[in-house]
Design a protein around this motif. Structure first.
Motif, short mmCIF file in Angstrom:
data_model
loop_
_atom_site.label_atom_id
_atom_site.label_comp_id
_atom_site.label_asym_id
_atom_site.label_seq_id
_atom_site.Cartn_x
_atom_site.Cartn_y
_atom_site.Cartn_z
N TYR A 27 3.15 9.92 10.10
CA TYR A 27 3.65 8.30 10.05
C TYR A 27 3.03 8.00 11.70
O TYR A 27 2.27 7.02 11.71
CB TYR A 27 4.92 8.17 9.95
CG TYR A 27 5.45 6.96 9.93
CD1 TYR A 27 5.26 5.79 8.83
CD2 TYR A 27 6.27 6.44 11.11
CE1 TYR A 27 5.80 4.45 9.00
CE2 TYR A 27 6.89 5.19 11.39
CZ TYR A 27 6.60 4.41 9.92
OH TYR A 27 7.11 2.98 10.10
N TYR A 28 3.55 8.53 12.54
CA TYR A 28 3.27 8.18 13.97
C TYR A 28 1.66 8.23 14.23
O TYR A 28 1.10 7.61 14.98
CB TYR A 28 4.04 9.10 15.02
CG TYR A 28 5.46 8.98 14.85
CD1 TYR A 28 6.23 7.87 14.30
CD2 TYR A 28 6.33 10.17 15.24
CE1 TYR A 28 7.41 7.81 14.46
CE2 TYR A 28 7.50 9.97 15.17
CZ TYR A 28 8.32 8.96 14.67
OH TYR A 28 9.71 8.78 14.50
N ALA A 29 0.96 9.48 13.80
CA ALA A 29 -0.47 9.72 14.18
C ALA A 29 -1.28 8.49 13.47
O ALA A 29 -2.10 8.10 14.11
CB ALA A 29 -0.96 11.18 13.69
N LEU A 30 -0.78 8.17 12.25
CA LEU A 30 -1.76 7.33 11.65
C LEU A 30 -1.52 5.86 11.91
O LEU A 30 -2.49 5.25 12.35
CB LEU A 30 -1.48 7.27 9.99
CG LEU A 30 -2.00 8.52 9.32
CD1 LEU A 30 -1.46 8.81 7.95
CD2 LEU A 30 -3.80 8.55 9.36
N SER B 164 -0.76 7.54 1.35
CA SER B 164 0.07 6.39 1.52
C SER B 164 0.37 5.80 2.90
O SER B 164 0.15 4.57 2.94
CB SER B 164 1.45 6.83 0.95
OG SER B 164 2.37 6.04 1.32
N MET B 165 0.48 6.89 3.75
CA MET B 165 0.34 6.40 5.09
C MET B 165 -0.78 5.72 5.92
O MET B 165 -0.80 4.95 6.69
CB MET B 165 1.17 7.41 5.95
CG MET B 165 2.69 7.37 6.17
SD MET B 165 3.16 5.92 6.81
CE MET B 165 4.39 5.36 5.59
N THR B 166 -1.83 6.40 5.39
CA THR B 166 -3.13 5.77 5.67
C THR B 166 -3.29 4.31 5.17
O THR B 166 -3.57 3.42 6.06
CB THR B 166 -4.44 6.51 5.05
OG1 THR B 166 -4.29 7.82 5.55
CG2 THR B 166 -5.86 5.77 5.40
N ARG B 167 -3.04 4.06 4.17
CA ARG B 167 -3.11 2.79 3.58
C ARG B 167 -2.12 1.66 4.46
O ARG B 167 -2.39 0.62 4.79
CB ARG B 167 -2.54 2.62 2.14
CG ARG B 167 -3.62 2.84 1.12
CD ARG B 167 -3.32 2.80 -0.24
NE ARG B 167 -3.83 3.60 -1.14
CZ ARG B 167 -5.43 3.27 -1.35
NH1 ARG B 167 -6.07 2.36 -0.98
NH2 ARG B 167 -6.09 4.12 -2.39
N TYR B 168 -0.96 2.35 4.43
CA TYR B 168 0.13 1.45 5.20
C TYR B 168 -0.12 1.13 6.70
O TYR B 168 -0.18 -0.07 7.05
CB TYR B 168 1.36 2.52 5.42
CG TYR B 168 2.59 1.59 6.02
CD1 TYR B 168 3.34 0.79 5.19
CD2 TYR B 168 3.25 2.05 7.26
CE1 TYR B 168 4.50 0.08 5.64
CE2 TYR B 168 4.33 1.41 7.63
CZ TYR B 168 4.85 0.34 6.84
OH TYR B 168 5.94 -0.24 7.58
N GLY C 238 0.69 -1.05 -0.08
CA GLY C 238 0.00 -0.10 -0.01
C GLY C 238 0.69 1.33 -0.06
O GLY C 238 0.23 2.47 -0.26
N ILE C 239 2.19 1.25 0.15
CA ILE C 239 3.00 2.31 0.44
C ILE C 239 3.09 3.02 -0.85
O ILE C 239 3.60 2.33 -1.81
CB ILE C 239 4.04 1.84 1.13
CG1 ILE C 239 4.72 3.23 1.73
CG2 ILE C 239 5.31 1.52 0.33
CD1 ILE C 239 5.77 2.70 3.01
N GLY C 240 3.02 4.32 -0.83
CA GLY C 240 3.27 5.15 -2.33
C GLY C 240 4.44 5.79 -2.07
O GLY C 240 5.52 5.45 -1.28
N THR C 241 4.85 6.98 -2.90
CA THR C 241 6.05 7.64 -2.79
C THR C 241 5.94 9.12 -3.12
O THR C 241 4.45 9.57 -3.30
CB THR C 241 7.12 7.09 -3.53
OG1 THR C 241 8.13 7.84 -3.76
CG2 THR C 241 6.84 7.22 -4.90
N GLU C 242 6.88 9.78 -3.01
CA GLU C 242 6.54 11.34 -3.50
C GLU C 242 7.37 11.68 -4.76
O GLU C 242 8.48 11.57 -4.69
CB GLU C 242 7.01 12.12 -2.06
CG GLU C 242 6.35 13.49 -1.98
CD GLU C 242 6.99 14.37 -0.95
OE1 GLU C 242 7.38 15.45 -0.99
OE2 GLU C 242 7.49 13.85 0.17
#
Ligand code: PLP
Length: 393
Positions: free
Chosen positions: A104-107, A129-133, A9-13
């Motif tokens: 990252y930490y919050a999600l 990206s981080m929501t999916r992760y 699930g991780i994306g990128t920038e």
């Protein structure tokens, strides 16, 4: 190699990829004007650099407390009281290496499998990206050109379900430069209270406002206890490479964040933090000069873009980005960005680097000199003039 399932699930920038393509062309001898960059082109102010030198000489070269050095946490809380208008407690401030880890930490700390997170599209790609992760379901809220890229409150209300865990918004906004009004933010707060959701307020461009005023959702009644305020030093003080960000957290999140920090980075660089104290408590003239220069460049680039047949560009109220619509050239945003890089030597990002919806747009950063912006506008106008006339609006 077999990667863990969660990596799918991780994306990128893609900003980093566009910059790499531009550098490869430069290595072949091409002259490229960089308008893809998401960082101020100014040097870190001299008083901040001097404070870092002093800190190194004084031996601030060791591990520090996971949540940050106390004088910096106090300076951040004082700054928030002044500029964000709420009674921030230094005990609720956490310092991180850049603001990105806060997403990252919050999600990871809050989102369970199936929880929904509403985020802006177009928007900073890491939210989705981080929501999916984290196992959550990202729910985009469209930001439309006709609404000056501000979210539509009725639409937001319609997207909230019993599974909505968090609403993420970013004002001033990357990539469009939009700034939400106080009324917009009050309405978001009403929705968050009514449906008992958390809010991640990305305020990283909060000091770079050209029209209107910055307003923090945490200053509204009962909102500080449900809002993760994200901010940092990268943009305001031209300190991207120092890696310095912070969050002001609801009290219950401080210990979970501390654990996340201990499990990942241990702490933020100590001498960088000492320099950050100087950034917040020292003279602010350099920030004001930078913002004044950004404003002139904004006016220059918006005017220049609107003179090119087939391009239309709104006047953004904040940050250092414009988000023109290029559909009138007959090209999609991605085609336009590719041709501008390969044929005209002007690097920018496709709107789709920031989500699925902005297919007709490109993001242009005006963190470059006025001379280079003029040169880029000339090159863009020349290239657009070679496109088939029938395709241009
Ligand atoms: N939030 C937004 C909207 C951004 O554009 C950026 C950087 O580009 C960040 C957060 C993170 O900045 P940093 O990690 O450098 O503090």
């Amino acid at each position: 190699m077999r990667l863990a399932q969660r990596m799918h699930g991780i994306g990128t920038e893609t900003a980093f990829e566009a910059a790499a393509r531009a550098r490869a062309l430069e290595a072949e001898g091409r002259d490229i004007i960089h308008l893809e960059i998401g960082e101020p082109d100014f040097d870190t102010p001299a008083n901040i650099v001097a404070a870092a030198h002093r800190a190194l000489d004084e031996g601030w070269t060791h591990y520090g407390p996971p949540l940050g050095l106390p004088p910096l946490r106090e300076a951040i809380a004082a700054d928030a009281r002044l500029r964000k208008g709420f009674d921030a407690d230094p005990d609720h401030v956490v310092v991180t290496p850049g603001a990105k880890p806060i997403m990252y930490y919050a999600l990871l700390a809050l989102v369970e499998e199936g929880d929904e997170v509403i985020y802006p599209d177009p928007g900073f790609p890491i939210y989705e990206s981080m929501t999916r992760y984290a196992g959550g379901t990202p729910v985009p809220i469209p930001l439309r050109e006709e609404n000056d890229f501000r979210l539509d409150i009725d639409e937001l209300r319609g997207l909230v379900t019993p599974r909505t865990r968090m609403i993420i918004f970013n004002s001033p906004h990357n990539p469009t430069g939009s700034v939400l009004t106080r009324r917009d933010i009050e309405a978001i707060a009403d929705i968050a209270r009514e449906h008992d959701t958390l809010v991640l307020a990305d305020e990283i461009y909060g000091r770079i406002v050209h029209d209107g005023e910055f307003f923090s959702i945490a200053s509204l009644p009962d909102m500080a206890e449900r809002t993760i305020v994200l901010d940092g030093f990268s943009k305001t003080y031209a300190m991207t490479g120092w890696r310095l960000g912070y969050a002001i957290l609801p009290p219950d999140l401080v210990t979970p964040f501390s654990k996340m920090i201990i499990n990942s980075v241990s702490c933020t660089s100590s001498f960088s933090q000492m320099a950050a104290v100087e950034a917040l408590t020292g003279p602010q003239g350099a920030v004001e000069e930078m913002v004044a220069e950004f404003r002139q460049r904004r006016d220059l680039i918006v005017d220049g873009l609107n003179r090119i047949e087939g391009i239309r560009c709104r006047l953004p109220a904040g940050a250092f980005y414009v988000f023109p619509n290029v559909a009138g050239t007959g090209l999609s945003g991605a085609e336009f960005a590719n041709r501008m890089l390969n044929q005209a030597g002007v690097c920018m990002l496709a709107g789709t680097a920031f989500g699925q919806l902005a297919t007709d747009h490109v993001r242009i950063s005006y963190a470059n000199s006025q001379a280079n912006i003029r040169r880029a506008l000339e090159r863009m106008a020349e290239l657009v003039a070679t496109l088939p006339a029938g395709s241009r609006a």
